[in-house]
Motif scaffolding. Sequence first.
Motif, PDB file in Angstrom:
ATOM      1  N   SER A   1     -34.749  26.399  68.022  1.00 14.61           N
ATOM      2  CA  SER A   1     -34.165  27.911  68.181  1.00 14.61           C
ATOM      3  C   SER A   1     -34.079  28.593  66.793  1.00 14.61           C
ATOM      4  CB  SER A   1     -32.577  27.676  68.608  1.00 14.61           C
ATOM      5  OG  SER A   1     -32.091  26.893  67.538  1.00 14.61           O
ATOM      6  N   TRP A   2     -33.996  29.733  66.816  1.00 14.12           N
ATOM      7  CA  TRP A   2     -33.948  30.608  65.331  1.00 14.12           C
ATOM      8  C   TRP A   2     -32.366  31.288  65.698  1.00 14.12           C
ATOM      9  CZ3 TRP A   2     -36.933  31.773  61.436  1.00 14.12           C
ATOM     10  CH2 TRP A   2     -36.873  32.912  60.626  1.00 14.12           C
ATOM     11  N   ASP A   3     -31.840  31.099  64.614  1.00 13.57           N
ATOM     12  CA  ASP A   3     -30.344  31.399  64.572  1.00 13.57           C
ATOM     13  C   ASP A   3     -30.197  32.255  63.254  1.00 13.57           C
ATOM     14  OD1 ASP A   3     -30.204  29.280  62.982  1.00 13.57           O
ATOM     15  OD2 ASP A   3     -29.412  27.999  64.322  1.00 13.57           O
ATOM     16  N   GLY A   4     -28.940  32.636  63.191  1.00 15.79           N
ATOM     17  CA  GLY A   4     -28.473  33.443  61.769  1.00 15.79           C
ATOM     18  C   GLY A   4     -28.557  32.447  60.613  1.00 15.79           C
ATOM     19  N   GLU A   5     -28.332  31.117  60.961  1.00 12.88           N
ATOM     20  CA  GLU A   5     -28.351  30.093  59.407  1.00 12.88           C
ATOM     21  C   GLU A   5     -29.831  29.997  58.959  1.00 12.88           C
ATOM     22  OE1 GLU A   5     -27.187  25.410  58.383  1.00 12.88           O
ATOM     23  OE2 GLU A   5     -26.537  26.398  60.427  1.00 12.88           O
ATOM     24  N   THR A   6     -30.729  29.796  60.081  1.00 12.68           N
ATOM     25  CA  THR A   6     -32.024  29.720  59.755  1.00 12.68           C
ATOM     26  C   THR A   6     -32.616  30.989  59.022  1.00 12.68           C
ATOM     27  OG1 THR A   6     -32.404  28.341  61.568  1.00 12.68           O
ATOM     28  CG2 THR A   6     -34.441  29.231  60.675  1.00 12.68           C
ATOM     29  N   ALA A   7     -32.102  32.136  59.555  1.00 12.68           N
ATOM     30  CA  ALA A   7     -32.520  33.436  58.791  1.00 12.68           C
ATOM     31  C   ALA A   7     -32.112  33.578  57.728  1.00 12.68           C
ATOM     32  CB  ALA A   7     -32.100  34.776  60.037  1.00 12.68           C
ATOM     33  N   ARG A   8     -30.906  33.279  57.396  1.00 13.45           N
ATOM     34  CA  ARG A   8     -30.523  33.384  55.918  1.00 13.45           C
ATOM     35  C   ARG A   8     -31.112  32.455  55.042  1.00 13.45           C
ATOM     36  NH1 ARG A   8     -25.742  34.164  59.174  1.00 13.45           N
ATOM     37  NH2 ARG A   8     -25.226  31.932  59.207  1.00 13.45           N
ATOM     38  N   PHE A   9     -31.398  31.272  55.547  1.00 14.23           N
ATOM     39  CA  PHE A   9     -32.057  30.216  54.676  1.00 14.23           C
ATOM     40  C   PHE A   9     -33.278  30.777  54.218  1.00 14.23           C
ATOM     41  CE2 PHE A   9     -35.103  26.822  54.432  1.00 14.23           C
ATOM     42  CZ  PHE A   9     -34.661  25.933  53.377  1.00 14.23           C
ATOM     43  N   ILE A  10     -34.274  31.151  55.351  1.00 13.87           N
ATOM     44  CA  ILE A  10     -35.579  31.832  54.907  1.00 13.87           C
ATOM     45  C   ILE A  10     -35.536  32.927  54.192  1.00 13.87           C
ATOM     46  CG2 ILE A  10     -37.615  32.804  56.194  1.00 13.87           C
ATOM     47  CD1 ILE A  10     -37.489  29.880  56.645  1.00 13.87           C
ATOM     48  N   ALA A  11     -34.741  33.957  54.357  1.00 15.10           N
ATOM     49  CA  ALA A  11     -34.530  35.245  53.449  1.00 15.10           C
ATOM     50  C   ALA A  11     -34.186  34.684  52.153  1.00 15.10           C
ATOM     51  CB  ALA A  11     -33.349  35.988  54.099  1.00 15.10           C
ATOM     52  N   ALA A  12     -33.221  33.853  51.848  1.00 15.01           N
ATOM     53  CA  ALA A  12     -32.960  33.356  50.486  1.00 15.01           C
ATOM     54  C   ALA A  12     -34.201  32.698  49.666  1.00 15.01           C
ATOM     55  CB  ALA A  12     -31.760  32.563  50.510  1.00 15.01           C
ATOM     56  N   GLN A  13     -34.800  32.126  50.552  1.00 10.26           N
ATOM     57  CA  GLN A  13     -36.134  31.272  50.025  1.00 10.26           C
ATOM     58  C   GLN A  13     -37.068  32.319  49.461  1.00 10.26           C
ATOM     59  OE1 GLN A  13     -36.322  28.019  49.527  1.00 10.26           O
ATOM     60  NE2 GLN A  13     -34.205  28.056  50.208  1.00 10.26           N
ATOM     61  N   PHE A  14     -37.287  33.303  50.296  1.00  8.19           N
ATOM     62  CA  PHE A  14     -38.449  34.306  49.788  1.00  8.19           C
ATOM     63  C   PHE A  14     -37.918  35.446  48.693  1.00  8.19           C
ATOM     64  CE2 PHE A  14     -40.605  32.703  53.681  1.00  8.19           C
ATOM     65  CZ  PHE A  14     -41.963  32.948  53.152  1.00  8.19           C
ATOM     66  N   ASP A  15     -36.365  35.565  48.770  1.00  2.95           N
ATOM     67  CA  ASP A  15     -35.799  36.510  47.680  1.00  2.95           C
ATOM     68  C   ASP A  15     -36.311  35.861  46.255  1.00  2.95           C
ATOM     69  OD1 ASP A  15     -34.608  38.308  49.484  1.00  2.95           O
ATOM     70  OD2 ASP A  15     -32.813  37.517  49.430  1.00  2.95           O
ATOM     71  N   GLN A  16     -36.074  34.492  46.384  1.00  2.56           N
ATOM     72  CA  GLN A  16     -36.225  33.559  45.035  1.00  2.56           C
ATOM     73  C   GLN A  16     -37.900  33.730  44.774  1.00  2.56           C
ATOM     74  OE1 GLN A  16     -34.804  29.690  45.025  1.00  2.56           O
ATOM     75  NE2 GLN A  16     -32.841  30.213  45.915  1.00  2.56           N
ATOM     76  N   LEU A  17     -38.574  33.913  45.615  1.00  4.64           N
ATOM     77  CA  LEU A  17     -40.189  33.723  45.322  1.00  4.64           C
ATOM     78  C   LEU A  17     -40.532  35.142  44.988  1.00  4.64           C
ATOM     79  CD1 LEU A  17     -41.059  31.776  48.170  1.00  4.64           C
ATOM     80  CD2 LEU A  17     -41.337  31.092  45.682  1.00  4.64           C
ATOM     81  N   ALA A  18     -39.801  36.235  45.330  1.00  7.39           N
ATOM     82  CA  ALA A  18     -40.207  37.694  45.470  1.00  7.39           C
ATOM     83  C   ALA A  18     -40.962  38.245  44.012  1.00  7.39           C
ATOM     84  CB  ALA A  18     -39.262  38.841  45.837  1.00  7.39           C
TER      85      ALA A  18
END
Length: 212
Positions: A39-56
């Motif tokens: 499943s794709w949920d809010g927790e997964t979305a926040r985790f992925i967003a945080a990872q890519f924020d760090q890589l940007a």
Amino acid sequence: MPVSLPRIWPSADGKPLPPAGTADVFRTFARDLVAGHRSWDGETARFIAAQFDQLAAEWDAHATGRDEPLHDALDRGGPFPHGACLELGSGTGLFTQLLLSVFPRVISVDLSEQMLHEAVGRSPARVRADATALPLADAQVSAVAAIDMLLFPAETVRVLAPDGVLLWINQLGEDGPLHLPAADVAAALPGNWQAVEADAGWGSWAVLRRTR
């Protein structure tokens, strides 16, 4: 079955292969997500967003892909309907201008705010959004471009016009961490779809259309 076109863009030496274990984990996640086993949920979305924020900030310096697959898709995957293109997982906008060479308007969507910040000057229309809940009306766009992106079939089809197309691009082909074969993509999309595909450079592409 997809219609396969012959390769015209050769594969250069030095293809950067991601770590096998990491790539396998991501490919399994991508396939399980499409199959409904994850499943794709809010927790997964926040985790992925945080990872890519760090890589940007360093993304462009370490980007491993090349634009041959998208070039080839735009050259040989048409004709394309005239209208807006939704660029999902647009990142720092490395491919937005190439999409704008074919489509009159490109809406760049990413989950990472910092990625979109880095895209200033490249992507004229930027929206932070989750690809499972796009802030668009039904049948709003003529094309969806998904470059090394997870597939969310129902939402992708919802925003596409009846004659719209999905550009499915894997910059590293089967070696990419989010690779899904064109046949699997077509099978996952609601309704009946036909794909045209080819290998190009280090990667592969497919353009998918509804069949009547």
